[in-house]
Write a protein that holds these residues in place. Structure first.
Motif, PDB file in Angstrom:
ATOM      1  N   GLY A  76       0.810  -1.216   0.000  1.00 31.07           N
ATOM      2  CA  GLY A  76       0.000   0.000   0.000  1.00 31.07           C
ATOM      3  C   GLY A  76       0.838   1.258   0.000  1.00 31.07           C
ATOM      4  N   LEU A  77       1.973   1.227   0.704  1.00 27.84           N
ATOM      5  CA  LEU A  77       2.822   2.416   0.770  1.00 27.84           C
ATOM      6  C   LEU A  77       3.465   2.738  -0.571  1.00 27.84           C
ATOM      7  CD1 LEU A  77       4.597   2.157   4.244  1.00 27.84           C
ATOM      8  CD2 LEU A  77       2.730   3.670   3.548  1.00 27.84           C
ATOM      9  N   VAL A  78       3.576   1.754  -1.448  1.00 27.70           N
ATOM     10  CA  VAL A  78       4.080   2.032  -2.792  1.00 27.70           C
ATOM     11  C   VAL A  78       3.160   3.045  -3.477  1.00 27.70           C
ATOM     12  CG1 VAL A  78       4.512   1.047  -5.072  1.00 27.70           C
ATOM     13  CG2 VAL A  78       5.216  -0.193  -3.030  1.00 27.70           C
ATOM     14  N   GLY A  79       1.854   2.818  -3.364  1.00 29.03           N
ATOM     15  CA  GLY A  79       0.901   3.760  -3.944  1.00 29.03           C
ATOM     16  C   GLY A  79       0.882   5.098  -3.233  1.00 29.03           C
ATOM     17  N   VAL A  80       0.959   5.051  -1.888  1.00 25.97           N
ATOM     18  CA  VAL A  80       0.961   6.300  -1.118  1.00 25.97           C
ATOM     19  C   VAL A  80       2.156   7.163  -1.493  1.00 25.97           C
ATOM     20  CG1 VAL A  80       1.205   7.267   1.200  1.00 25.97           C
ATOM     21  CG2 VAL A  80      -0.323   5.320   0.813  1.00 25.97           C
ATOM     22  N   LEU A  81       3.325   6.550  -1.606  1.00 22.87           N
ATOM     23  CA  LEU A  81       4.528   7.301  -1.953  1.00 22.87           C
ATOM     24  C   LEU A  81       4.499   7.773  -3.403  1.00 22.87           C
ATOM     25  CD1 LEU A  81       7.181   5.210  -0.026  1.00 22.87           C
ATOM     26  CD2 LEU A  81       6.537   7.581   0.416  1.00 22.87           C
ATOM     27  N   ALA A  82       3.805   7.032  -4.262  1.00 29.03           N
ATOM     28  CA  ALA A  82       3.657   7.494  -5.642  1.00 29.03           C
ATOM     29  C   ALA A  82       2.868   8.798  -5.674  1.00 29.03           C
ATOM     30  CB  ALA A  82       2.967   6.422  -6.483  1.00 29.03           C
ATOM     31  N   VAL A  83       1.803   8.873  -4.877  1.00 26.08           N
ATOM     32  CA  VAL A  83       1.012  10.104  -4.793  1.00 26.08           C
ATOM     33  C   VAL A  83       1.873  11.237  -4.232  1.00 26.08           C
ATOM     34  CG1 VAL A  83      -0.966  11.218  -3.691  1.00 26.08           C
ATOM     35  CG2 VAL A  83      -1.171   8.879  -4.564  1.00 26.08           C
ATOM     36  N   SER A  84       2.629  10.935  -3.178  1.00 32.50           N
ATOM     37  CA  SER A  84       3.508  11.940  -2.584  1.00 32.50           C
ATOM     38  C   SER A  84       4.554  12.414  -3.586  1.00 32.50           C
ATOM     39  CB  SER A  84       4.194  11.363  -1.344  1.00 32.50           C
ATOM     40  OG  SER A  84       5.120  12.282  -0.802  1.00 32.50           O
ATOM     41  N   GLY A  85       5.100  11.481  -4.376  1.00 30.77           N
ATOM     42  CA  GLY A  85       6.081  11.852  -5.386  1.00 30.77           C
ATOM     43  C   GLY A  85       5.497  12.747  -6.458  1.00 30.77           C
ATOM     44  N   VAL A  86       4.242  12.486  -6.847  1.00 28.85           N
ATOM     45  CA  VAL A  86       3.577  13.345  -7.834  1.00 28.85           C
ATOM     46  C   VAL A  86       3.402  14.757  -7.281  1.00 28.85           C
ATOM     47  CG1 VAL A  86       1.392  13.752  -9.026  1.00 28.85           C
ATOM     48  CG2 VAL A  86       2.413  11.466  -9.034  1.00 28.85           C
ATOM     49  N   VAL A  87       2.996  14.860  -6.012  1.00 27.14           N
ATOM     50  CA  VAL A  87       2.830  16.182  -5.395  1.00 27.14           C
ATOM     51  C   VAL A  87       4.177  16.907  -5.341  1.00 27.14           C
ATOM     52  CG1 VAL A  87       2.221  17.420  -3.280  1.00 27.14           C
ATOM     53  CG2 VAL A  87       0.827  15.485  -4.038  1.00 27.14           C
ATOM     54  N   GLU A  88       5.223  16.183  -4.941  1.00 23.66           N
ATOM     55  CA  GLU A  88       6.541  16.816  -4.839  1.00 23.66           C
ATOM     56  C   GLU A  88       7.083  17.176  -6.222  1.00 23.66           C
ATOM     57  OE1 GLU A  88      10.781  16.140  -2.502  1.00 23.66           O
ATOM     58  OE2 GLU A  88       9.226  14.600  -2.446  1.00 23.66           O
TER      59      GLU A  88
END
Length: 329
Positions: A260-272
């Motif tokens: 699940g954190l793979v997806g969460v970090l993908a969202v965070s990476g898009v924001v960053e």
């Protein structure tokens, strides 16, 4: 034990098990017989392994037991329903069950980061350890802001780096040392950077650049730390379960969190990658980060509470985990 005599006595049962396991279709009675013979053969395998561990006999019987189990459980084909169950039940349940561990890691991280920041901002010797005056000015006036270069390449780099950090934090959880070390290191680094920016009068720039993506990014790191510490505590105190079973169940739930954190970090990476370094007004950037974080916690608490009340834990179903086998009839 006389292995030859034992194999002669049990051979007919094993042959019958082999024939049933190889059949493409079985009646209800045959399915029940398959399960009984499988359980008997598994016992035979244990007996031979402990009393007369002949490699050839062990290999042949192990293959028979494995083939029989596959026939009983059957092959599982991934489907969209599996993905829906994972997103709607398994993942939120796993996140919900470690929510207080996540909060505990967050509180400890923030306290340590603030202490490190105040120390660097107020103590000349601590500030001097951050580099020469020229290096500090270059970092504050140029390097820190230029790091956030908008684009897909930057987003991918950020996702890879953060996914690695969280993976290590989770994988080393059983030691109890890995998660603590990574959290402490991250907290000190973030706090020291903020302290140096504050010492040069640029604390507002630091907060503006780190807040949009950092709210979710750091939360993912907190979740990884909480998951790692949860598995460590399970090893210390397994509760009413055996230690082996407790570690297996919590380990599989922890793996659910890791996916699940793979997806969460993908969202965070898009924001960053696309929001933090963009030309949007700072209030809008921070609002986007806050909305992403609120969505994550709503997902965890609302869906997670519902899933846990329905019996979900983030672990596999009992039949897939090996704790139950289907019986026909």
């Amino acid at each position: 034990m006389d292995l030859d005599a034992y194999q002669l006595a049990r051979g007919e049962s094993w042959q019958r098990l082999d024939r049933l396991a190889r059949k493409r279709r079985r009646s209800g009675a045959e399915s029940d017989e398959l399960v009984r013979l499988y359980q008997s053969a598994a016992t035979d395998l244990s007996v031979i392994r402990s009393a007369a561990p002949d490699p050839e006999a062990l290999s042949r019987l192990s293959q028979l037991v494995a083939r029989s189990r596959a026939a009983i459980v059957g092959a599982h084909e991934p489907s969209w329903r599996d993905a829906a169950v994972f997103v709607g039940e398994s993942l939120p349940a796993a996140l919900y069950r470690i929510r207080w561990w996540t909060v505990g890691v967050m509180v400890g991280f923030l306290l340590l980061a603030v202490l490190a920041g105040v120390w660097v901002a107020t103590q000349p010797e601590a500030l001097a350890a951050m580099g020469t005056p020229a290096e500090q000015r270059d970092y504050v006036e140029r390097a820190f802001a230029e790091y956030y270069d908008p684009g897909i390449g930057f987003a991918a780099m950020v996702w890879t780096n953060n996914a690695w950090i969280t993976a290590v934090c989770i994988a080393s959880g059983i030691t109890g040392i890995g998660p603590v070390y990574l959290q402490v290191t991250n907290a000190v680094n973030v706090g020291a950077s903020g302290g140096m920016m504050a010492a040069h009068g640029e604390l507002d720039v630091f907060l503006q650049l780190i807040a949009p993506h950092g709210l979710m990014e750091l939360t993912a790191v907190f979740v990884a730390g909480g998951a790692g510490l949860r598995i460590f505590w399970t090893w210390i105190d397994p509760g009413p379960r055996t230690r082996g079973r407790a570690l297996a169940e919590e380990g599989r739930a922890l793996f659910t969190v890791a996916i699940g954190l793979v997806g969460v970090l993908a969202v965070s990476g898009v924001v960053e990658g696309f929001v933090t370094g963009s030309a949007l007004p700072w209030p809008v950037k921070i609002a986007i980060g806050a909305v992403v974080l609120a969505a994550f916690w709503a997902y965890t608490i609302v869906l997670g509470r519902r899933a846990v009340r329905a019996g979900a834990t983030g672990d596999l179903a009992p039949d897939r985990a090996g704790y139950a086998v289907p019986v026909a009839g």
